[in-house]
Motif scaffolding. Structure first.
Motif, mmCIF file in Angstrom:
data_model
loop_
_atom_site.group_PDB
_atom_site.id
_atom_site.type_symbol
_atom_site.label_atom_id
_atom_site.label_comp_id
_atom_site.label_asym_id
_atom_site.label_seq_id
_atom_site.Cartn_x
_atom_site.Cartn_y
_atom_site.Cartn_z
ATOM 1 N N ASP A 3 -11.088 49.642 72.952
ATOM 2 C CA ASP A 3 -11.810 49.956 74.191
ATOM 3 C C ASP A 3 -11.216 49.169 75.356
ATOM 4 O O ASP A 3 -10.998 49.715 76.453
ATOM 5 N N ALA A 4 -10.965 47.891 75.128
ATOM 6 C CA ALA A 4 -10.422 47.029 76.191
ATOM 7 C C ALA A 4 -9.044 47.512 76.625
ATOM 8 O O ALA A 4 -8.727 47.531 77.824
ATOM 9 N N ASP A 5 -8.232 47.934 75.667
ATOM 10 C CA ASP A 5 -6.909 48.473 76.008
ATOM 11 C C ASP A 5 -7.043 49.729 76.872
ATOM 12 O O ASP A 5 -6.247 49.953 77.790
ATOM 13 N N LEU A 6 -8.034 50.543 76.573
ATOM 14 C CA LEU A 6 -8.279 51.749 77.367
ATOM 15 C C LEU A 6 -8.693 51.379 78.793
ATOM 16 O O LEU A 6 -8.285 52.032 79.759
ATOM 17 N N PHE A 7 -9.488 50.316 78.933
ATOM 18 C CA PHE A 7 -9.864 49.840 80.266
ATOM 19 C C PHE A 7 -8.618 49.428 81.048
ATOM 20 O O PHE A 7 -8.477 49.752 82.234
ATOM 21 N N VAL A 8 -7.713 48.704 80.390
ATOM 22 C CA VAL A 8 -6.474 48.274 81.059
ATOM 23 C C VAL A 8 -5.651 49.489 81.472
ATOM 24 O O VAL A 8 -5.159 49.582 82.605
ATOM 25 N N GLU A 9 -5.525 50.432 80.567
ATOM 26 C CA GLU A 9 -4.721 51.637 80.806
ATOM 27 C C GLU A 9 -5.262 52.464 81.973
ATOM 28 O O GLU A 9 -4.491 52.997 82.783
ATOM 29 N N THR A 10 -6.573 52.554 82.090
ATOM 30 C CA THR A 10 -7.191 53.387 83.127
ATOM 31 C C THR A 10 -7.507 52.612 84.409
ATOM 32 O O THR A 10 -7.879 53.216 85.416
ATOM 33 N N GLY A 11 -7.395 51.284 84.375
ATOM 34 C CA GLY A 11 -7.739 50.470 85.545
ATOM 35 C C GLY A 11 -9.228 50.239 85.711
ATOM 36 O O GLY A 11 -9.696 49.837 86.778
ATOM 37 N N THR A 12 -9.985 50.467 84.644
ATOM 38 C CA THR A 12 -11.444 50.264 84.675
ATOM 39 C C THR A 12 -11.776 48.780 84.597
ATOM 40 O O THR A 12 -11.174 48.033 83.833
ATOM 41 N N ALA A 13 -12.758 48.354 85.405
ATOM 42 C CA ALA A 13 -13.160 46.944 85.445
ATOM 43 C C ALA A 13 -14.500 46.737 84.743
ATOM 44 O O ALA A 13 -15.304 47.666 84.606
ATOM 45 N N ILE A 14 -14.733 45.495 84.334
ATOM 46 C CA ILE A 14 -16.011 45.087 83.744
ATOM 47 C C ILE A 14 -16.812 44.305 84.776
ATOM 48 O O ILE A 14 -16.281 43.401 85.423
ATOM 49 N N ALA A 15 -18.084 44.643 84.920
ATOM 50 C CA ALA A 15 -19.029 43.821 85.672
ATOM 51 C C ALA A 15 -19.747 42.926 84.667
ATOM 52 O O ALA A 15 -20.605 43.397 83.912
ATOM 53 N N HIS A 16 -19.367 41.657 84.646
ATOM 54 C CA HIS A 16 -19.953 40.704 83.696
ATOM 55 C C HIS A 16 -21.250 40.144 84.273
ATOM 56 O O HIS A 16 -21.249 39.581 85.366
#
Length: 454
Positions: free
Chosen positions: A286-299
């Motif tokens: 999932d995290a790799d997919l976030f990197v690939e798509t440029g999606t950020a996490i709101a912690h």
């Protein structure tokens, strides 16, 4: 010499990298008509004194008093604006019960625009008073009230990214609080996007529409697909909740036989302008997919302590290259202050690294290399938030917006423990981050305009 709209003089703290603080001692910050930092001048620069000679004593010169410091304005990546009305209540019950017993009934009241005006006026003012210059907001399912929130951000000078919430699935949403149907949800979302884009044309600091499926459990497949298409059509931001808790994470796995991240991606909802809240149960894939798509996490560390059943492996995801910023998650998080969330970020990470089950040996108790430093947590609240939104905010740096908070360490009613005139500025920075309260924030500026003062 360039004719600047304003020049500020003082010592500033800003992130040099995600682990380092840069200290700009007694610098000049030259702001242009657009509210951007056009030039930063150190006391050693040859044009420092000529600038002082030209601007000092004019209404365009703003020197800090002794004991005052500049910090970048905070970027809050996850705020439920309507939930400000219930902040500090009902945090001791499970997420599903909390939503259905407290949150959804409250949010349903925002069909009343007078009530919406009261709450939204107050939450925007409160966040500004806490140093939050940019906020990514969930509103409610009501189109008119959601537009009103964007208008209030515009009027009060906060950079607001606002989403009309979509929740159209009768299976998982209450009868008295949901979109009328899928078609209406999509039509009203498009009308909302157009209205906010129009408002943005006359808003100096920027307001932005955000495509906002509440989370997968509240939306039909047709709504999720349609929202992905609207995000693409209008090139908008996207926000939702992703793999927050055991219940939410398991629900999506049961429905799609995959994790939230891949399900959202299938609907076109993971993109460079996407910010997903919580993400505590993200896998490495999932995290790799976030990197690939440029999606950020709101912690959202305070909220996570109550509702997420886990601690976000923040250091691990950061090391993988995921963009991460901080969110207050009002009202799952009780505090409107990102100072409080910076502090909790550090504390939660130490608990994850050291572990909490004392029946286990020290070697088996925690997750190694999980700790996050104060500098890293500060970065998340400022520069990390700006990067997550792909905006030139969150740093005191040339070509960035002049979004700052002025911190007074010598406030008579709340003096910070600084007893030496030559105290190390790194130590002063730490004291500010750990001890600052709203009354220490004397002024807040957004895009070169003063939006709050005490």
């Amino acid at each position: 010499m360039t004719n600047y709209k304003q020049i500020f003089q003082g010592t500033a703290f800003t992130s040099k990298s995600h682990t380092e603080i840069q200290i700009l001692k007694d610098y000049l910050f030259c702001i242009n008509e657009d509210g951007m930092i056009e030039q930063i001048v150190s006391p050693e620069d040859s044009n420092y004194q000529p600038l002082m000679d030209t601007y000092q004593g004019t209404h365009r010169f703003h020197p800090l008093a002794e004991g005052q410091y500049f910090l970048p304005g905070f970027v809050d990546l996850h705020v439920h604006a309507p939930q400000w009305a219930q902040s500090g209540t009902a945090l001791d019950i499970p997420l599903y019960d909390w939503l259905n017993t407290y949150t959804f009934p409250l949010e349903s009241k925002f069909s009343d625009l007078d009530f919406a005006q009261k709450v939204y006026d107050d939450v925007v003012s409160t966040l500004l008073a806490n140093g939050t210059t940019t906020a990514l907001y969930f509103a409610t399912v009501h189109k008119e009230a959601s537009i009103l929130l964007a208008e209030i951000c515009a009027a009060k000078g906060q950079r607001g990214l606002v989403g009309k919430v979509v929740m159209d699935d009768p299976e998982q949403t209450p009868d008295n609080y949901r979109d009328a149907d899928t078609h209406t949800a999509l039509v009203e979302t498009e009308e909302f996007i157009i209205a906010v884009k129009d408002l943005a044309k006359s808003t100096k600091q920027g307001v932005y529409p955000v495509v906002t499926p509440r989370f997968i459990p509240s939306c039909t497949d047709q709504a999720l697909e349609g929202l992905g298409q609207l995000a693409e059509k209008y090139d908008t931001y996207v926000q939702s909740h992703c793999s927050e808790s055991d219940w939410a994470h398991s629900y999506v796995q049961d429905r799609y036989q995959k994790n939230d991240a891949f399900a959202l991606h299938d609907f076109g909802l993971l993109r460079d302008k996407s910010v997903m809240a919580h993400c505590n149960f993200l896998s490495d894939e999932d995290a790799d997919l976030f990197v690939e798509t440029g999606t950020a996490i709101a912690h959202c560390p305070i909220s996570n302590a109550y509702f997420a059943n886990s601690v976000l492996p923040l250091a691990h995801f950061h090391a993988k290259g995921v963009e991460i910023g901080l969110g207050s998650d009002i009202s799952g998080g009780f505090s409107p202050s990102l100072f409080d969330n910076i502090r909790q970020t550090v504390m939660s990470s130490r608990m994850l690294e050291d572990g909490v089950d004392t029946s286990l040996s020290a070697e088996d108790r925690g997750v190694p290399k999980s700790r996050v430093t104060l500098h890293e947590a500060f970065y998340l609240a400022t520069a990390g938030g700006g990067e997550s939104l792909s905006l030139f905010i969150g740093r005191i740096q040339e070509n960035y917006a002049w979004d700052v908070q002025v911190i007074d360490t010598r406030l008579p009613s709340a003096k910070m423990p600084i007893f030496h005139g030559d105290e190390d500025l790194h130590d002063i920075f730490q004291k500010i981050i750990y001890l600052a309260r709203p009354e220490h924030i004397r002024e807040v500026w957004v895009q070169g305009e003063k939006v709050h003062s005490r």
